[in-house]
Design a protein around this motif. Sequence first.
Motif, mmCIF file in Angstrom:
data_model
loop_
_atom_site.group_PDB
_atom_site.id
_atom_site.type_symbol
_atom_site.label_atom_id
_atom_site.label_comp_id
_atom_site.label_asym_id
_atom_site.label_seq_id
_atom_site.Cartn_x
_atom_site.Cartn_y
_atom_site.Cartn_z
ATOM 1 N N LEU A 1 -3.890 3.090 6.259
ATOM 2 C CA LEU A 1 -3.883 2.578 4.894
ATOM 3 C C LEU A 1 -5.193 1.870 4.545
ATOM 4 O O LEU A 1 -5.317 1.271 3.485
ATOM 5 C CB LEU A 1 -2.718 1.598 4.700
ATOM 6 C CG LEU A 1 -1.318 2.159 4.947
ATOM 7 C CD1 LEU A 1 -0.297 1.031 5.000
ATOM 8 C CD2 LEU A 1 -0.943 3.162 3.870
ATOM 9 N N ARG B 1 -7.043 2.303 1.189
ATOM 10 C CA ARG B 1 -6.275 2.002 -0.026
ATOM 11 C C ARG B 1 -6.349 0.535 -0.431
ATOM 12 O O ARG B 1 -5.696 0.129 -1.388
ATOM 13 C CB ARG B 1 -4.802 2.375 0.175
ATOM 14 C CG ARG B 1 -4.579 3.801 0.639
ATOM 15 C CD ARG B 1 -3.096 4.123 0.689
ATOM 16 N NE ARG B 1 -2.833 5.302 1.503
ATOM 17 C CZ ARG B 1 -1.625 5.789 1.709
ATOM 18 N NH1 ARG B 1 -0.571 5.188 1.159
ATOM 19 N NH2 ARG B 1 -1.443 6.855 2.460
ATOM 20 N N CYS B 2 -7.116 -0.273 0.305
ATOM 21 C CA CYS B 2 -7.068 -1.711 0.068
ATOM 22 C C CYS B 2 -8.425 -2.358 0.278
ATOM 23 O O CYS B 2 -9.152 -2.009 1.212
ATOM 24 C CB CYS B 2 -6.046 -2.338 1.021
ATOM 25 S SG CYS B 2 -5.853 -4.127 0.829
ATOM 26 N N ALA C 1 0.831 -1.202 0.000
ATOM 27 C CA ALA C 1 0.000 0.000 0.000
ATOM 28 C C ALA C 1 0.868 1.256 0.000
ATOM 29 O O ALA C 1 0.578 2.233 -0.719
ATOM 30 C CB ALA C 1 -0.935 -0.008 1.207
ATOM 31 N N SER D 1 -4.739 0.388 -7.259
ATOM 32 C CA SER D 1 -5.589 -0.384 -6.350
ATOM 33 C C SER D 1 -4.807 -1.539 -5.764
ATOM 34 O O SER D 1 -3.856 -2.038 -6.355
ATOM 35 C CB SER D 1 -6.830 -0.905 -7.087
ATOM 36 O OG SER D 1 -6.477 -1.943 -7.992
ATOM 37 N N GLY E 1 -1.124 5.633 -2.652
ATOM 38 C CA GLY E 1 -2.477 6.165 -2.733
ATOM 39 C C GLY E 1 -3.069 6.164 -4.128
ATOM 40 O O GLY E 1 -4.184 6.647 -4.343
#
Length: 344
Positions: A157, A160-161, A126, A134, A131
């Motif tokens: 984070l 972002r996931c 990540a 994907s 940022g």
Amino acid sequence: MADARSAPESLPPAFLEFLQENGLDPMMYSMVDTIPRYIRLKPGMEPHIPEIQSELKCHLNKVSWLPDFYAIPPQVQIASSMAYQQGKIYGIDAASGAAVLALDVQPGEHVLDLCAAPGAKLCMLADMLGGRGSLTGVDVAKHRLAACRTMLQKYSLGDRCRLFVADGTSFSILPVNSSLGNGEGSTCHKDNGSTLSEWTSKRSWKDRQKSKKVLVDAECTHDGSIKHIQKFEFWGWKTLDRRVLDAERTDDLLHLQLRLLTNGFKLLKTGGSLVYSTCSLTVAQNENVVQQFLCKHSSAELQKIDSADSWPCRSGSIFKTLRFDPATSQTSGLFVAKFTKLQI
């Protein structure tokens, strides 16, 4: 061939026989108190190094070949430290960090971690994406994936996931712009931007997005992790017999590793990169799996890991594969192979 007579006295005869059969030196398990512990510093936290050193009561030795990684004495515990609790540092072995770095992830790419738990490699991925693009994390164990979600949130984070409870041998990727709660999963929980969902297949293969980078850090016997093997002294050596030495379980693992690698490659874009790794030192779980996979996939080609020129590791028995081990690398044992998908 390994010499069982020189082995640490605590190791049981059955495990020594396992090591001997695989040409592994049992003396590496006596190095548990000399191999450093490794931590990764969250990017941007460099100004906090003096206070982290003061709290941990040790010097953070920068790992020259691995960005943001530091070595500390093996006996130092970080879980109770403010630096850990505030999301400034986390533990991850340097060899595992190298496997992630081998993917050469660039901001904006679509990345899949097919065996994501417990989450440290996911956090590193990540950060590398910055940022953009994907990141999708998959694991078959819901409680382990929940730990991943907690870790991602801790290090800010979580947005972002995407995380999916799924069998990595059959998982396929939802398009990035799909709603995660639109019926694709049987359950969906949201918390501070992080999503954990149980994945079910409801789309045709051609509608599924493929990834530019895929990490398959496959389940294995973990014999390369000397700290993991040491735990069996407390868990009981009969547990080791069941988890590491049982022939039926080992056969199941080999089948699982090949299926994970095969599905990960299926989810890879043409021209993309896949890294396969295990923390086993056996040839059966590493070079043999790679060889079987290459024989069945003409579009797969082993790729040189350019950054490895400066790494303290050695070549595997197949050209372009790498092996980390306690004696050579001062890390846990790890096998790494990088593939690219050719246009056929």
